[in-house]
Design a protein around this motif. Structure first.
Motif, mmCIF file in Angstrom:
data_model
loop_
_atom_site.group_PDB
_atom_site.id
_atom_site.type_symbol
_atom_site.label_atom_id
_atom_site.label_comp_id
_atom_site.label_asym_id
_atom_site.label_seq_id
_atom_site.Cartn_x
_atom_site.Cartn_y
_atom_site.Cartn_z
ATOM 1 N N GLU A 325 14.861 54.247 64.630
ATOM 2 C CA GLU A 325 14.510 55.857 64.758
ATOM 3 C C GLU A 325 13.523 55.936 65.748
ATOM 4 O O GLU A 325 12.459 56.988 65.684
ATOM 5 C CB GLU A 325 14.289 56.544 63.591
ATOM 6 N N ARG A 326 13.149 54.892 66.860
ATOM 7 C CA ARG A 326 12.057 55.095 67.495
ATOM 8 C C ARG A 326 12.676 55.782 68.999
ATOM 9 O O ARG A 326 12.981 55.187 69.952
ATOM 10 C CB ARG A 326 11.373 53.804 67.938
ATOM 11 N N TRP A 327 13.102 57.102 68.819
ATOM 12 C CA TRP A 327 13.898 57.775 69.713
ATOM 13 C C TRP A 327 13.190 57.840 71.208
ATOM 14 O O TRP A 327 13.970 57.685 72.329
ATOM 15 C CB TRP A 327 14.106 59.133 69.378
ATOM 16 N N THR A 328 11.810 58.023 71.330
ATOM 17 C CA THR A 328 11.289 58.317 72.480
ATOM 18 C C THR A 328 11.335 56.882 73.365
ATOM 19 O O THR A 328 11.580 57.003 74.556
ATOM 20 C CB THR A 328 9.913 58.633 72.592
ATOM 21 N N GLU A 329 10.820 55.726 72.681
ATOM 22 C CA GLU A 329 11.268 54.541 73.383
ATOM 23 C C GLU A 329 12.642 54.198 73.626
ATOM 24 O O GLU A 329 12.707 53.542 74.788
ATOM 25 C CB GLU A 329 10.406 53.378 72.620
#
Length: 491
Positions: A325-329
């Motif tokens: 859930e590390r969407w920006t990366e």
């Protein structure tokens, strides 16, 4: 003649004058005729027998001495006292205006007019000593009027000096700037703009010297040294336009120089088939100029050499980041993959998915960070819609699941009123912003949704009071006092 006691209450605008042949030791002129008259009478008495014709009578009647007694009448005494009082009143005003003008450096901008006004006051002293009170008062009043006129002119002189000083700063004229602001500061030492202008004028010679050194360093190709000099000049006076422009131009020049260096390194590496180093160099160039077309084009060329392997690797990394859930990366990985070769369906789908989840995550984090905003109906409705959107996500993951649970809890709490006890004095008119007027009361209990509130208290003849308070869900009923206690005009 009775002995005259010196009058210590006479108004004196200037110090006592040194005596002259006509006014020994500063004594008034009106005593001189009286002394001459007495001497003449004595001389006549001693010499009169020689002038008279001899008579048969052996003797003449002995002349009786005439004692001249000059005394002020009660009416004259009253007039004298009245004149003294009027003169003293005027002199108090005159001295006050004089002190104000001297504190405003009047000698620097109206020396002649000031001295002329003071001479009128001195003339008033002379008339007063001669008991010519009407003329004395006229002179004092004329002097006061002249000084008051100068006092009015001081503002015009101040404004003119400020204007000249600002223009001199623009034109880099240190001497004129310093002279103008020094005068303005002398007139109004408490004025912040005058003080700031004086400081700028004092630092202007050094600013100009530093800018000249910066120019020499730039001519010699020493860009860092030139920037250092310009930065010092800007630090001394950050309002100096040329210093600001020079510093910005030099910094941009250095950025351009560094950008060209990275581009050269990248192109050299690309020619040597070293795509990794080329990509690193082009990325550095893009950090300096994110929208530079040449850098973007070179980066695309470098990435095309390892397109397939790079896209696969970026996609794998993106999927791993999504699982965490590390969407920006994840978006960054998909964007890099899309930049290598656009219009790949799997890349676009992944990018849209990650972007949507990143936006949802951002909205949820922002909403959870401000639970008190839910007291607003529009914010509450927006949060409800956001919750419904989040709940429709399949396989939400631990982070999103926690966000959904927390938001559900906050929405329930936002509609659970909290009791508030208000205490007043039955004389203060109380208003609760975004709720309405509460009128006057001794005690009032309200039931409000959690949030931030502001109370306003008004009372005739008293200073208004504001009281802010925050209600959190589950709080015990707070007691809030709101009353106007400070009278207007009281010390």
């Amino acid at each position: 003649m009775r002995e005259q006691i010196p009058d210590t209450s006479q108004p004196r605008f200037v110090t006592d004058k040194v005596g002259t042949p006509l006014r020994p030791k500063g004594k008034p002129l009106y005593l001189l005729p009286l002394v001459l008259l007495c001497g003449l009478l004595i001389w006549l008495i001693l010499n009169m027998p020689q002038w008279l014709p001899k008579a048969e009578s052996p003797t003449l009647p002995t002349p009786q001495p005439v004692a001249a007694k000059l005394e002020d009448t009660p009416f004259q005494d009253a007039q004298l006292a009245k004149a003294r009082r009027e003169a003293q009143d005027i002199l108090q005003q005159l001295l006050s205006v004089q002190q104000t003008l001297e504190s405003q450096a009047v000698s620097r901008w109206a020396e002649n007019a000031m001295q002329a006004a003071l001479r009128q006051a001195e003339d008033g002293d002379d008339f007063y000593q001669q008991r010519q009170f009407t003329q004395a008062l006229d002179q004092y009043q004329a002097s006061l009027k002249a000084l008051q006129t100068l006092q009015q002119q001081s503002e015009q002189v101040f404004v003119k000096a400020m204007t000249e000083g600002q223009q001199a700063l623009v034109e880099d004229d240190p001497e004129l700037a310093l002279s103008a602001f020094d005068l303005a500061h002398a007139i109004h030492p408490e004025d912040k703009d005058a003080h700031a202008g004086l400081l700028r004028a004092q630092s202007l010679p050094k600013v100009l010297k530093l800018l000249k050194s910066s120019g020499y360093a730039e001519e010699d190709g020493k860009i860092d040294e030139a920037i250092d000099f310009a930065s010092q000049a800007h630090g001394l006076d950050n309002q100096h336009l040329r210093a600001s422009q020079t510093l910005a131009r030099l910094q941009q020049s250095k950025l351009d120089q560094l950008h060209r260096r990275y581009m050269s390194e990248g192109l050299t590496a690309l020619a040597a088939e070293n795509a990794g180093e080329a990509i690193n160099a082009f990325n550095q160039a893009l950090k300096l100029k994110p929208k530079d077309a040449d850098s973007l084009d070179a980066l695309r060329q470098a990435k095309s050499k390892q397109l397939a392997q790079r896209i696969a690797g970026l996609m794998r990394q993106g999927q791993q980041l999504e699982a965490q859930e590390r969407w920006t990366e994840a978006i960054e990985n998909y964007q890099q993959a899309d930049a290598l070769q656009s219009n790949l369906v799997q890349v676009r789908v992944a990018l849209l998915r990650a972007t949507a989840r990143a936006e949802l995550d951002e909205l949820l984090r922002a909403r959870l960070a401000e639970p008190l905003a839910l007291r607003d109906e529009r914010q509450y409705a927006s949060a409800t819609a956001l919750l419904e959107q989040a709940s429709r996500i399949n396989l939400p993951g631990p982070r999103l699941s926690d966000q959904i649970t927390t938001l559900q809890h906050l929405l329930v709490q936002a509609r659970d009123p909290v009791s508030v006890q208000l205490i007043s004095d039955n004389q203060t008119e109380v208003q609760l912003f975004k709720v309405g007027g509460l009128g006057t009361f001794d005690s009032k209990q309200l039931h409000l949704y959690p949030g931030k509130y502001t109370l306003l208290g008004k009372r005739e003849g008293y200073r208004e009071v504001l009281h802010e308070f925050i209600l959190n869900a589950g709080d015990q009923a707070p007691v809030i006092h709101i009353r106007c206690t400070e009278k207007i005009g009281s010390i």
